[in-house]
Design a protein around this motif. Structure first.
Motif, PDB file in Angstrom:
ATOM      1  N   ASP A 136      70.872  13.979 -46.385  1.00 47.46           N
ATOM      2  CA  ASP A 136      71.090  13.902 -44.938  1.00 47.46           C
ATOM      3  C   ASP A 136      72.161  12.881 -44.574  1.00 47.46           C
ATOM      4  N   GLY A 137      72.115  11.706 -45.184  1.00 46.15           N
ATOM      5  CA  GLY A 137      73.097  10.658 -44.891  1.00 46.15           C
ATOM      6  C   GLY A 137      74.503  11.065 -45.299  1.00 46.15           C
ATOM      7  N   LEU A 138      74.624  11.684 -46.476  1.00 52.73           N
ATOM      8  CA  LEU A 138      75.932  12.141 -46.942  1.00 52.73           C
ATOM      9  C   LEU A 138      76.465  13.246 -46.028  1.00 52.73           C
ATOM     10  N   LYS A 139      75.589  14.130 -45.610  1.00 55.43           N
ATOM     11  CA  LYS A 139      75.974  15.212 -44.694  1.00 55.43           C
ATOM     12  C   LYS A 139      76.526  14.624 -43.391  1.00 55.43           C
ATOM     13  N   GLN A 140      75.836  13.631 -42.861  1.00 55.89           N
ATOM     14  CA  GLN A 140      76.288  12.972 -41.637  1.00 55.89           C
ATOM     15  C   GLN A 140      77.653  12.321 -41.851  1.00 55.89           C
ATOM     16  N   GLN A 141      77.821  11.622 -42.976  1.00 55.99           N
ATOM     17  CA  GLN A 141      79.092  10.956 -43.264  1.00 55.99           C
ATOM     18  C   GLN A 141      80.216  11.975 -43.411  1.00 55.99           C
ATOM     19  N   MET A 142      79.955  13.061 -44.096  1.00 60.69           N
ATOM     20  CA  MET A 142      80.997  14.066 -44.299  1.00 60.69           C
ATOM     21  C   MET A 142      81.362  14.758 -42.989  1.00 60.69           C
ATOM     22  N   MET A 145      83.710  12.395 -41.358  1.00 69.61           N
ATOM     23  CA  MET A 145      85.033  12.479 -41.979  1.00 69.61           C
ATOM     24  C   MET A 145      85.796  13.686 -41.446  1.00 69.61           C
ATOM     25  N   ASP A 146      85.111  14.809 -41.344  1.00 69.97           N
ATOM     26  CA  ASP A 146      85.719  16.041 -40.841  1.00 69.97           C
ATOM     27  C   ASP A 146      86.136  15.867 -39.384  1.00 69.97           C
ATOM     28  N   ALA A 147      85.236  15.372 -38.545  1.00 72.12           N
ATOM     29  CA  ALA A 147      85.494  15.232 -37.104  1.00 72.12           C
ATOM     30  C   ALA A 147      86.626  14.245 -36.821  1.00 72.12           C
ATOM     31  N   GLU A 148      86.749  13.221 -37.647  1.00 73.57           N
ATOM     32  CA  GLU A 148      87.754  12.188 -37.394  1.00 73.57           C
ATOM     33  C   GLU A 148      89.061  12.406 -38.165  1.00 73.57           C
ATOM     34  N   GLY A 149      89.194  13.581 -38.791  1.00 77.00           N
ATOM     35  CA  GLY A 149      90.471  13.948 -39.397  1.00 77.00           C
ATOM     36  C   GLY A 149      90.733  13.454 -40.800  1.00 77.00           C
ATOM     37  N   PHE A 150      89.705  13.037 -41.505  1.00 82.48           N
ATOM     38  CA  PHE A 150      89.896  12.555 -42.874  1.00 82.48           C
ATOM     39  C   PHE A 150      89.952  13.674 -43.915  1.00 82.48           C
ATOM     40  N   LEU A 151      89.568  14.877 -43.530  1.00 83.95           N
ATOM     41  CA  LEU A 151      89.585  16.000 -44.460  1.00 83.95           C
ATOM     42  C   LEU A 151      90.683  16.977 -44.052  1.00 83.95           C
ATOM     43  N   PRO A 152      91.582  17.326 -44.965  1.00 81.78           N
ATOM     44  CA  PRO A 152      92.678  18.229 -44.621  1.00 81.78           C
ATOM     45  C   PRO A 152      92.246  19.694 -44.506  1.00 81.78           C
ATOM     46  N   VAL A 153      91.031  19.982 -44.920  1.00 83.02           N
ATOM     47  CA  VAL A 153      90.466  21.332 -44.769  1.00 83.02           C
ATOM     48  C   VAL A 153      89.096  21.175 -44.105  1.00 83.02           C
TER      49      VAL A 153
END
Length: 178
Positions: A136-142, A145-153
């Motif tokens: 759950d914690g990793l899911k929240q962190q990821m 990351m996605d919402a704040e633009g850290f993932l290019p996909v």
């Protein structure tokens, strides 16, 4: 399908062993092959037993410094020189990846697989099996990351979070290219 599973070799509580065994039985009953770290200990043993008892094949990739803990009756056992070679061999032999509960080694394997996928170096489906809310914690962190633009996909293109083995297997059956 060759399903690589990253997971702990620790002896764990049944809230983790029961879902792991259930997923392992889905692998075996489906006629699939488990590709895993090759250990005869803890959760790794639970999963290997479940696959083998249900008719599936076992392909282990151990590492030189742990070879004495490798499962003796696997259908195939590779002994890698180091952890980097082990991860490369696991990915090479897999059509799909499932990350079960684990510690730092499992997290290392998961993040490397996701980083390689992010850069287009493989397109294999990756599932995090979120037994008992472990991720759950990793899911929240990821998601952050996605919402704040850290993932290019998009995150959904990198990994699928599944709460049950059935959900994980359904996703793999729809998305794996064999």
């Amino acid at each position: 399908m060759n399903i690589c599973v990253f997971l702990s070799a620790a002896d764990l509580d049944e809230r983790y062993t029961v879902p792991a065994r259930q997923f392992a039985e889905l692998i075996g009953r489906g006629g699939h092959t488990l590709v895993w770290g090759g250990s005869e200990a803890g959760l790794m043993k639970v999963v290997a037993d479940g696959v083998q008892d249900s008719g599936g094949r076992l392909v282990g990739v151990s590492v030189e410094f742990l070879h004495m803990k490798a499962r003796k009756n696997a259908d195939e056992m590779v002994i890698a020189a180091d952890l980097a070679e082990r991860k490369a061999q696991l990915l090479l032999r897999a059509d799909a990846i499932v990350v079960m509960v684990g510690g730092t080694g499992t997290l290392d394997e998961a993040t490397e697989i996701l980083e390689l996928k992010k850069h287009g170096l493989h397109a294999k489906p990756v599932v995090l099996l979120n037994s008992a809310g472990f991720y759950d914690g990793l899911k929240q962190q990821m998601r952050r990351m996605d919402a704040e633009g850290f993932l290019p996909v998009p995150l959904d293109d990198l990994v699928h979070f599944a709460d049950t083995g059935e959900e994980a297997m359904a996703y793999l059956m729809e998305n794996a290219v064999v």
